[in-house]
Design a protein around this motif. Structure first.
Motif, PDB file in Angstrom:
ATOM      1  N   PHE A   8     -54.802  33.861  89.203  1.00  0.00           N
ATOM      2  CA  PHE A   8     -53.703  35.030  89.390  1.00  0.00           C
ATOM      3  C   PHE A   8     -52.655  34.707  89.174  1.00  0.00           C
ATOM      4  CE2 PHE A   8     -53.975  32.423  93.498  1.00  0.00           C
ATOM      5  CZ  PHE A   8     -52.565  32.470  93.517  1.00  0.00           C
ATOM      6  N   GLU A   9     -52.129  33.607  88.720  1.00  0.00           N
ATOM      7  CA  GLU A   9     -50.830  33.409  88.235  1.00  0.00           C
ATOM      8  C   GLU A   9     -50.565  33.332  86.714  1.00  0.00           C
ATOM      9  OE1 GLU A   9     -48.548  30.235  91.261  1.00  0.00           O
ATOM     10  OE2 GLU A   9     -50.324  29.455  90.167  1.00  0.00           O
ATOM     11  N   LYS A  10     -51.475  34.028  86.159  1.00  0.00           N
ATOM     12  CA  LYS A  10     -51.712  34.004  84.725  1.00  0.00           C
ATOM     13  C   LYS A  10     -50.727  34.802  83.945  1.00  0.00           C
ATOM     14  CE  LYS A  10     -54.594  34.292  80.613  1.00  0.00           C
ATOM     15  NZ  LYS A  10     -53.606  34.800  79.884  1.00  0.00           N
ATOM     16  N   PRO A  11     -50.349  35.863  84.464  1.00  0.00           N
ATOM     17  CA  PRO A  11     -49.174  36.840  84.234  1.00  0.00           C
ATOM     18  C   PRO A  11     -47.959  36.302  84.099  1.00  0.00           C
ATOM     19  CG  PRO A  11     -50.738  38.250  85.542  1.00  0.00           C
ATOM     20  CD  PRO A  11     -51.249  36.882  85.543  1.00  0.00           C
ATOM     21  N   VAL A  12     -47.800  35.627  85.285  1.00  0.00           N
ATOM     22  CA  VAL A  12     -46.526  34.736  85.412  1.00  0.00           C
ATOM     23  C   VAL A  12     -46.433  33.661  84.134  1.00  0.00           C
ATOM     24  CG1 VAL A  12     -45.037  33.201  86.887  1.00  0.00           C
ATOM     25  CG2 VAL A  12     -46.315  35.429  88.135  1.00  0.00           C
ATOM     26  N   ALA A  13     -47.535  33.153  84.329  1.00  0.00           N
ATOM     27  CA  ALA A  13     -47.723  31.761  83.202  1.00  0.00           C
ATOM     28  C   ALA A  13     -47.029  32.381  81.615  1.00  0.00           C
ATOM     29  CB  ALA A  13     -48.948  31.352  83.199  1.00  0.00           C
ATOM     30  N   ASP A  14     -47.683  33.602  81.285  1.00  0.00           N
ATOM     31  CA  ASP A  14     -47.530  34.123  80.210  1.00  0.00           C
ATOM     32  C   ASP A  14     -45.941  34.415  79.710  1.00  0.00           C
ATOM     33  OD1 ASP A  14     -50.084  34.146  79.563  1.00  0.00           O
ATOM     34  OD2 ASP A  14     -50.457  36.005  80.099  1.00  0.00           O
ATOM     35  N   LEU A  15     -45.532  34.928  80.938  1.00  0.00           N
ATOM     36  CA  LEU A  15     -44.008  35.316  80.846  1.00  0.00           C
ATOM     37  C   LEU A  15     -43.159  33.980  80.609  1.00  0.00           C
ATOM     38  CD1 LEU A  15     -43.340  38.424  83.155  1.00  0.00           C
ATOM     39  CD2 LEU A  15     -43.426  38.430  80.837  1.00  0.00           C
ATOM     40  N   GLU A  16     -43.677  33.060  81.681  1.00  0.00           N
ATOM     41  CA  GLU A  16     -42.733  31.935  81.305  1.00  0.00           C
ATOM     42  C   GLU A  16     -42.717  31.169  80.194  1.00  0.00           C
ATOM     43  OE1 GLU A  16     -43.719  29.684  84.894  1.00  0.00           O
ATOM     44  OE2 GLU A  16     -42.209  30.438  86.377  1.00  0.00           O
ATOM     45  N   SER A  17     -44.021  31.137  79.616  1.00  0.00           N
ATOM     46  CA  SER A  17     -44.481  30.737  78.329  1.00  0.00           C
ATOM     47  C   SER A  17     -43.498  31.371  77.299  1.00  0.00           C
ATOM     48  CB  SER A  17     -45.752  30.819  77.870  1.00  0.00           C
ATOM     49  OG  SER A  17     -46.047  30.361  76.631  1.00  0.00           O
ATOM     50  N   LYS A  18     -43.000  32.766  77.400  1.00  0.00           N
ATOM     51  CA  LYS A  18     -42.501  33.450  76.476  1.00  0.00           C
ATOM     52  C   LYS A  18     -40.731  32.876  76.610  1.00  0.00           C
ATOM     53  CE  LYS A  18     -45.403  37.586  75.930  1.00  0.00           C
ATOM     54  NZ  LYS A  18     -45.400  39.121  76.452  1.00  0.00           N
ATOM     55  N   LEU A  19     -40.685  32.638  77.978  1.00  0.00           N
ATOM     56  CA  LEU A  19     -39.042  32.192  78.171  1.00  0.00           C
ATOM     57  C   LEU A  19     -38.835  30.984  77.625  1.00  0.00           C
ATOM     58  CD1 LEU A  19     -36.605  32.663  79.766  1.00  0.00           C
ATOM     59  CD2 LEU A  19     -37.457  31.657  81.878  1.00  0.00           C
ATOM     60  N   ILE A  20     -39.899  30.055  77.734  1.00  0.00           N
ATOM     61  CA  ILE A  20     -39.435  28.741  76.964  1.00  0.00           C
ATOM     62  C   ILE A  20     -39.410  28.950  75.641  1.00  0.00           C
ATOM     63  CG2 ILE A  20     -40.716  26.678  76.623  1.00  0.00           C
ATOM     64  CD1 ILE A  20     -41.992  26.746  79.324  1.00  0.00           C
ATOM     65  N   GLU A  21     -40.250  29.840  74.911  1.00  0.00           N
ATOM     66  CA  GLU A  21     -39.987  29.875  73.712  1.00  0.00           C
ATOM     67  C   GLU A  21     -38.663  30.724  73.116  1.00  0.00           C
ATOM     68  OE1 GLU A  21     -43.335  32.407  72.541  1.00  0.00           O
ATOM     69  OE2 GLU A  21     -44.850  30.961  72.818  1.00  0.00           O
ATOM     70  N   LEU A  22     -38.495  31.552  74.184  1.00  0.00           N
ATOM     71  CA  LEU A  22     -37.241  32.216  73.848  1.00  0.00           C
ATOM     72  C   LEU A  22     -35.743  31.221  73.759  1.00  0.00           C
ATOM     73  CD1 LEU A  22     -35.998  34.976  73.136  1.00  0.00           C
ATOM     74  CD2 LEU A  22     -35.683  35.530  75.587  1.00  0.00           C
ATOM     75  N   LYS A  23     -35.812  30.370  74.790  1.00  0.00           N
ATOM     76  CA  LYS A  23     -34.997  29.288  74.969  1.00  0.00           C
ATOM     77  C   LYS A  23     -34.727  28.456  73.655  1.00  0.00           C
ATOM     78  CE  LYS A  23     -34.328  29.490  79.923  1.00  0.00           C
ATOM     79  NZ  LYS A  23     -34.384  28.955  81.245  1.00  0.00           N
ATOM     80  N   LYS A  24     -36.201  27.964  73.306  1.00  0.00           N
ATOM     81  CA  LYS A  24     -36.284  26.906  72.156  1.00  0.00           C
ATOM     82  C   LYS A  24     -35.760  27.865  70.866  1.00  0.00           C
ATOM     83  CE  LYS A  24     -40.276  24.309  73.676  1.00  0.00           C
ATOM     84  NZ  LYS A  24     -41.352  23.695  73.515  1.00  0.00           N
ATOM     85  N   LEU A  25     -35.944  28.933  70.653  1.00  0.00           N
ATOM     86  CA  LEU A  25     -35.546  29.487  69.719  1.00  0.00           C
ATOM     87  C   LEU A  25     -33.943  29.599  69.520  1.00  0.00           C
ATOM     88  CD1 LEU A  25     -36.040  31.547  67.232  1.00  0.00           C
ATOM     89  CD2 LEU A  25     -35.972  33.550  68.738  1.00  0.00           C
ATOM     90  N   ALA A  26     -33.114  30.033  70.751  1.00  0.00           N
ATOM     91  CA  ALA A  26     -31.872  29.975  70.935  1.00  0.00           C
ATOM     92  C   ALA A  26     -31.416  28.616  70.444  1.00  0.00           C
ATOM     93  CB  ALA A  26     -31.454  30.483  72.110  1.00  0.00           C
ATOM     94  N   GLU A  27     -31.960  27.554  70.762  1.00  0.00           N
ATOM     95  CA  GLU A  27     -31.436  26.250  70.469  1.00  0.00           C
ATOM     96  C   GLU A  27     -31.297  25.972  68.941  1.00  0.00           C
ATOM     97  OE1 GLU A  27     -33.632  23.455  72.822  1.00  0.00           O
ATOM     98  OE2 GLU A  27     -32.923  24.087  74.706  1.00  0.00           O
ATOM     99  N   THR A  28     -32.564  26.494  68.331  1.00  0.00           N
ATOM    100  CA  THR A  28     -32.736  25.805  66.897  1.00  0.00           C
ATOM    101  C   THR A  28     -32.063  26.848  66.091  1.00  0.00           C
ATOM    102  OG1 THR A  28     -34.687  27.432  66.967  1.00  0.00           O
ATOM    103  CG2 THR A  28     -34.994  25.054  67.288  1.00  0.00           C
ATOM    104  N   THR A  29     -31.815  28.182  66.386  1.00  0.00           N
ATOM    105  CA  THR A  29     -31.353  29.260  65.643  1.00  0.00           C
ATOM    106  C   THR A  29     -29.587  29.434  66.066  1.00  0.00           C
ATOM    107  OG1 THR A  29     -31.713  31.092  66.693  1.00  0.00           O
ATOM    108  CG2 THR A  29     -33.372  30.216  64.896  1.00  0.00           C
ATOM    109  N   GLN A  30     -29.362  28.999  67.192  1.00  0.00           N
ATOM    110  CA  GLN A  30     -27.933  29.456  67.623  1.00  0.00           C
ATOM    111  C   GLN A  30     -27.481  30.786  67.689  1.00  0.00           C
ATOM    112  OE1 GLN A  30     -26.083  26.835  68.473  1.00  0.00           O
ATOM    113  NE2 GLN A  30     -27.641  25.492  67.944  1.00  0.00           N
ATOM    114  N   VAL A  31     -28.844  31.367  67.910  1.00  0.00           N
ATOM    115  CA  VAL A  31     -28.572  33.064  68.165  1.00  0.00           C
ATOM    116  C   VAL A  31     -28.326  33.233  69.578  1.00  0.00           C
ATOM    117  CG1 VAL A  31     -29.705  35.175  68.129  1.00  0.00           C
ATOM    118  CG2 VAL A  31     -29.973  33.406  66.202  1.00  0.00           C
TER     119      VAL A  31
END
Length: 318
Positions: A8-31
């Motif tokens: 039942f935590e899968k929707p939260v897991a999906d959002l947290e996965s997107k958050l991790i990807e977004l933070k990684k994108l910011a680190e690599t692209t400096q956006v």
């Protein structure tokens, strides 16, 4: 963040996965994605709040068994200083499923006793999955009487799927050991605070749960039988465990409404497994508050109130 998500935590897991990807994108692209990160974090918090408000009883059972949830030794490490573990029942052997000893809790010396599960396969085998043998209950009683001798409060942390049901445990007097604990705990002259930190199943839990204050963490359960075993008995199958949990009314709120426990300790948003430190701080503050209140009473007053409280359970009039 948790390493394990429940169904039942899968929707939260999906959002947290997107958050991790977004933070990684910011680190690599400096956006600069700070606004998007903030919105996503708010969405995660809101989703966790909505999930927590709509948990079923079976989902709370699942949370009580979460593999990342803090166990007795985790709480001892976070709440206590100078913990001195004491071993053995002075009759047969030491039971690793039951741990206990003196510790310093913000200047207050207490005897802390609890059931300990394991984190991995080896530890679970060593701790017998938190299912104590008769030696565990006799060790717990020995430590309680030792605390009484030195006039120190007792804290018990309950987290067990039940007392060990093996033939050898019955041969060594499992039922007698638990029954003796029930009798002796009623008559302890020192303050006793009991807390269900995970599973509180059957006599295995009750064997260390007779106290002046019996508390439950928010996402725990307390019952004579687990939903799975109840389902097996009534429907000859584990497939009705959700219905069994609803019918049995085994959660902390249910227990408080039935006046079977004295209070509920709030967990961090999402569950104790997400923030061990905050959970331990909240629990320590709650325990010390109850001990302070109980120390204002005489031993006779505590014993009489303890007996009256348990004797009133289940009483009703038509």
């Amino acid at each position: 963040m948790p390493t394990t998500y429940l169904d039942f935590e899968k929707p939260v897991a999906d959002l947290e996965s997107k958050l991790i990807e977004l933070k990684k994108l910011a680190e690599t692209t400096q956006v600069d994605v700070s606004e998007a990160v903030a919105r996503l974090e708010d969405s995660i918090i809101q989703l966790r709040q909505d999930t927590a408000q709509n948990l079923t009883r079976w989902q709370r059972v699942q949370l009580s068994r979460h593999p990342d949830r803090p166990y007795t030794l985790d709480y001892i490490e976070l709440m206590c200083e100078e913990f001195i573990e004491l071993h053995g029942d002075r009759t047969v052997r030491d039971d690793p499923a039951m741990v206990g000893g003196f510790c310093n809790m913000d200047g207050q010396t207490v005897m802390v006793i609890g059931q300990q599960k394991g984190r991995n396969t080896k530890q679970r085998q060593q701790r017998n999955f938190g299912m104590a043998n008769p030696e565990g209950y006799r060790k717990a009683l020995r430590l309680m009487l030792l605390a009484q001798k030195f006039n120190k409060p007792i804290v018990t942390l309950i987290d067990t799927p039940g007392a060990f049901p093996g033939l050898e445990a019955e041969e060594r007097g499992q039922g007698e050991a638990i029954a003796r604990n029930l009798k002796e705990m009623f008559m302890l002259k020192v303050p006793v605070v009991c807390v269900v930190i995970g599973e509180g199943a059957s006599g295995g839990a009750l064997g260390i749960a007779i106290g002046d204050r019996v508390l439950m963490l928010e996402n725990t359960w307390y019952s004579v039988i687990s939903p799975e075993n109840c389902s097996t008995i009534l429907w000859r199958s584990w497939n009705f465990k959700e219905q069994a949990a609803e019918a049995m009314k085994i959660t902390a709120k249910d227990m408080q409404m039935a006046r079977l426990v004295d209070g509920i300790v709030e967990e961090p948003l999402g569950g104790a497994h997400l923030d061990h430190k905050t959970m331990a701080e909240t629990l320590k503050k709650t325990i010390l508050g109850h001990i302070k209140e109980l120390q204002q009473l005489t031993p006779e007053e505590r014993i009489n109130q303890r007996i009256d409280k348990f004797c009133a359970m289940g009483v009703f009039s038509e």
